[in-house]
Design an enzyme around this catalytic site. Sequence first.
Site, short mmCIF file in Angstrom:
data_model
loop_
_atom_site.label_atom_id
_atom_site.label_comp_id
_atom_site.label_asym_id
_atom_site.label_seq_id
_atom_site.Cartn_x
_atom_site.Cartn_y
_atom_site.Cartn_z
N GLY A 8 9.30 -7.45 -8.22
CA GLY A 8 9.14 -6.91 -6.87
C GLY A 8 8.73 -8.02 -5.91
N GLY A 60 5.69 -1.30 -5.47
CA GLY A 60 5.27 -0.27 -4.53
C GLY A 60 4.06 0.49 -5.06
N GLY A 73 8.05 -7.87 -2.77
CA GLY A 73 7.50 -7.29 -1.53
C GLY A 73 6.19 -7.99 -1.17
CB VAL A 101 13.46 -5.21 -14.19
CG1 VAL A 101 12.69 -5.31 -15.50
CG2 VAL A 101 13.08 -6.36 -13.27
CB THR A 116 -7.39 10.87 -2.47
OG1 THR A 116 -6.19 11.53 -2.07
CG2 THR A 116 -8.54 11.87 -2.43
N GLY A 155 -15.34 1.82 0.06
CA GLY A 155 -14.36 0.89 0.63
C GLY A 155 -12.94 1.04 0.09
CG HIS A 158 0.20 -27.67 25.80
ND1 HIS A 158 1.26 -27.58 24.92
CD2 HIS A 158 -0.12 -29.00 25.89
CE1 HIS A 158 1.58 -28.79 24.51
NE2 HIS A 158 0.76 -29.67 25.07
CB SER A 170 -1.64 4.70 -2.75
OG SER A 170 -2.11 3.42 -2.36
P1 FAD Z 1 -7.71 3.89 -0.38
O1 FAD Z 1 -8.17 2.62 0.19
O2 FAD Z 1 -6.82 3.85 -1.56
O3 FAD Z 1 -9.03 4.71 -0.75
C1 FAD Z 1 -8.99 5.94 -1.40
C2 FAD Z 1 -10.32 6.18 -2.06
O4 FAD Z 1 -10.39 7.54 -2.48
C3 FAD Z 1 -10.55 5.35 -3.32
O5 FAD Z 1 -11.79 4.66 -3.22
C4 FAD Z 1 -10.58 6.37 -4.46
O6 FAD Z 1 -11.48 6.03 -5.49
C5 FAD Z 1 -11.06 7.60 -3.72
N1 FAD Z 1 -10.69 8.87 -4.36
C6 FAD Z 1 -9.45 9.26 -4.78
N2 FAD Z 1 -9.49 10.52 -5.25
C7 FAD Z 1 -10.77 10.94 -5.13
C8 FAD Z 1 -11.44 12.14 -5.42
N3 FAD Z 1 -10.79 13.21 -5.91
N4 FAD Z 1 -12.78 12.23 -5.19
C9 FAD Z 1 -13.45 11.16 -4.69
N5 FAD Z 1 -12.86 10.00 -4.36
C10 FAD Z 1 -11.54 9.89 -4.57
N6 FAD Z 1 -3.28 -3.22 3.75
C11 FAD Z 1 -3.43 -3.91 4.89
O7 FAD Z 1 -3.36 -3.31 5.98
N7 FAD Z 1 -3.65 -5.26 4.89
C12 FAD Z 1 -3.71 -5.95 3.74
O8 FAD Z 1 -3.91 -7.18 3.76
C13 FAD Z 1 -3.55 -5.27 2.51
N8 FAD Z 1 -3.61 -5.92 1.34
C14 FAD Z 1 -3.49 -5.22 0.17
C15 FAD Z 1 -3.52 -5.94 -1.02
C16 FAD Z 1 -3.38 -5.27 -2.22
C17 FAD Z 1 -3.43 -6.06 -3.52
C18 FAD Z 1 -3.24 -3.86 -2.23
C19 FAD Z 1 -3.14 -3.11 -3.53
C20 FAD Z 1 -3.19 -3.14 -1.05
C21 FAD Z 1 -3.31 -3.82 0.17
N9 FAD Z 1 -3.23 -3.16 1.39
C22 FAD Z 1 -3.35 -3.86 2.56
C23 FAD Z 1 -3.03 -1.70 1.47
C24 FAD Z 1 -4.37 -1.00 1.73
O9 FAD Z 1 -5.28 -1.35 0.72
C25 FAD Z 1 -4.17 0.50 1.76
O10 FAD Z 1 -3.16 0.84 2.67
C26 FAD Z 1 -5.45 1.19 2.20
O11 FAD Z 1 -6.51 0.90 1.31
C27 FAD Z 1 -5.26 2.71 2.26
O12 FAD Z 1 -6.45 3.30 2.65
P2 FAD Z 1 -6.81 4.80 2.26
O13 FAD Z 1 -8.14 5.06 2.91
O14 FAD Z 1 -5.70 5.69 2.57
O15 FAD Z 1 -6.98 4.82 0.67
P1 NAI Z 2 6.42 -3.24 -1.43
O1 NAI Z 2 7.04 -1.97 -1.06
O2 NAI Z 2 5.94 -4.17 -0.38
O3 NAI Z 2 7.44 -4.11 -2.30
C1 NAI Z 2 8.01 -3.64 -3.46
C2 NAI Z 2 9.23 -4.48 -3.75
O4 NAI Z 2 9.67 -4.19 -5.05
C3 NAI Z 2 10.39 -4.20 -2.80
O5 NAI Z 2 10.88 -5.42 -2.34
C4 NAI Z 2 11.38 -3.46 -3.67
O6 NAI Z 2 12.72 -3.67 -3.29
C5 NAI Z 2 11.08 -4.04 -5.03
N1 NAI Z 2 11.41 -3.20 -6.18
C6 NAI Z 2 11.26 -1.85 -6.30
N2 NAI Z 2 11.64 -1.45 -7.53
C7 NAI Z 2 12.02 -2.57 -8.22
C8 NAI Z 2 12.49 -2.82 -9.53
N3 NAI Z 2 12.65 -1.83 -10.40
N4 NAI Z 2 12.79 -4.08 -9.87
C9 NAI Z 2 12.64 -5.11 -8.99
N5 NAI Z 2 12.19 -4.92 -7.73
C10 NAI Z 2 11.87 -3.67 -7.35
O7 NAI Z 2 5.26 -2.86 -2.47
P2 NAI Z 2 4.08 -3.71 -3.07
O8 NAI Z 2 4.31 -5.16 -2.86
O9 NAI Z 2 3.87 -3.20 -4.45
O10 NAI Z 2 2.87 -3.25 -2.18
C11 NAI Z 2 2.50 -1.86 -2.11
C12 NAI Z 2 1.98 -1.53 -0.76
O11 NAI Z 2 0.73 -2.14 -0.53
C13 NAI Z 2 2.91 -1.99 0.32
O12 NAI Z 2 3.68 -0.89 0.75
C14 NAI Z 2 2.04 -2.48 1.42
O13 NAI Z 2 2.07 -1.57 2.47
C15 NAI Z 2 0.64 -2.53 0.82
N6 NAI Z 2 0.18 -3.92 0.90
C16 NAI Z 2 -0.01 -4.48 2.11
C17 NAI Z 2 -0.39 -5.78 2.24
C18 NAI Z 2 -0.53 -6.36 3.58
O14 NAI Z 2 -0.55 -5.62 4.55
N7 NAI Z 2 -0.62 -7.68 3.70
C19 NAI Z 2 -0.63 -6.61 1.06
C20 NAI Z 2 -0.37 -5.94 -0.18
C21 NAI Z 2 0.00 -4.63 -0.23
#
Ligand code: FAD
Ligand code: NAI
Length: 465
Positions: free
Chosen positions: A180, A271, A182, A237, A143, A38, A443, A145
Amino acid sequence: MQYNVTVIGSGPGGYVAAIRCAQLGFKTAIIEKYDTLGGTCLNVGCIPSKAMLDSSEHFINAKEHFKEHGIDIPEPKVNFTQMVKRKGDVVKANVDGIAFLMKKNKIDVHKGVGSFVDKNTIKVTAKDGKETTITTEKVIIATGSKPTPLPFAPFDKKRIISSTEALELKEVPKHLIVIGGGVIGMELGSVYARIGSKVTVVEFLDSLIPTMDGTMGKELQRSTKKLGIDFFLGHKVTSVFNDGKEVTVKAEAKDGKAIELKGDYCLVSIGRRPYTDGLGLDKVGIETVKGQIPVDDHLKTKVDNIYAIGDVVKGAMLAHKAEEEGVYVAERLAGQKPHVNYLLIPGVVYTWPEVASVGYTEEQLKSSGRAYKVGSFPYKALGRARASMDLDGLVKILADKQTDEILGVHIIGARAADMIAAGVTAMEFRASAEDVARMSHAHPTYMEAVREACLAATANRPIHL
Ligand code: FAD
Ligand code: NAI
């Protein structure tokens, strides 16, 4: 072990690619280095953060809004251990679901780190050091981020933490400093502000959620201020120091004025960066650019049989973007002609009010010189919003000045996350604002605000304003 397709990484990109490959008749394997499937999304991202957001939202409603609805209860208290446990149960149900889907689709799951030996051979190293070798015709790299640290203050995972630790804390912080403003900063900042933490957000730019339409950031700041969150926008920061008991964050405004904040935890959410460690890309001659794996328009790397999708390539780091790309590559491999419309990948922030957007922002239209018109409608003028007391928010529609085609839908307000699908549908079918304005909307619903904003955009004649 010979496969038609091997997927490395089991996040929403990887597991969806694997399922689609299996559906299309390919003998498919998936490699995952963690114990559960997952990826980020299910284990430490989308799902656990939404579980905590929902629990904390229930709490604040019980604490602050039940009384007005005529529900008298004793002062509610947070049972944080139970809140985190429930989140864990939700994650488990979801990751178990993916394991079930792998079985159902006869996809072989290999647990361990996948590493290229050559373009058709992958070594899988399990936790106990056991090695397995897989040969494969095609490879899909998914893989994902990892969180980006501040260059001068790496995560110590105790008090200087990323979202992963913020979802696993043992106590409710007294003062959570968020660097941050974001998506992660605002979602997890909201969770802790609702359940009693003092939360301070330090953001480098002048607006929260700066990649979204500017109006959304302003409105979100106004709404989340009501939770008691303090904001220092336009602050750089300069240092973060954990003395073991407390974190001190120093930052500087543009005019040079310095601030110093002290808190028990500092969430760094500036980020995420693509993750390719241990993948052995050098063995197949792929070089990353700014951490990303370069791909062409068909998500193919420079090596003929190797594709890459999701967070590890260019584009929005979103689960549903990764999923679209997983399906795209599987269908390309099967000789089909799939398509991903990147403009119409919606973005959602699951705060309350929620923020949801699709298409162009007003800032993008301005800078591209395209002539556009704007229609807005506030939630407070909606009967549905009054009934539920969710009055914060608005819908903003951007449409082409001449043709009236909808170019952007931006919503902040209750249920925006689900409503944005209607914006995607309208834009996918290239609807005009008038098309939507002339459709019957039930509505009383929040969707009436979308219709009213379309009326405002198309002819400046909303009914209820
Ligand atoms: P990932 O989900 O990162 O999966 C990559 C997998 O590859 C991992 O399980 C890792 O262990 C595995 N892996 C890496 N290298 C290797 C290797 N060499 N061999 C075997 N396995 C490996 N996005 C949304 O759209 N909606 C949200 O509400 C949302 N909320 C988020 C909240 C948080 C706190 C965070 C951190 C992210 C959120 N995101 C959200 C972003 C979302 O999680 C990612 O965009 C998404 O998971 C990316 O999918 P992916 O398949 O590219 O990689
Ligand atoms: P983000 O890109 O959303 O926000 C990062 C924020 O940090 C920006 O506002 C930026 O201007 C600020 N920033 C950057 N450097 C800084 C510094 N040195 N000092 C102060 N502020 C700084 O990244 P975030 O929140 O870490 O999330 C990462 C990724 O995960 C996002 O790109 C998003 O796509 C994904 N994500 C998606 C969610 C969703 O879809 N609901 C929920 C959580 C994450």
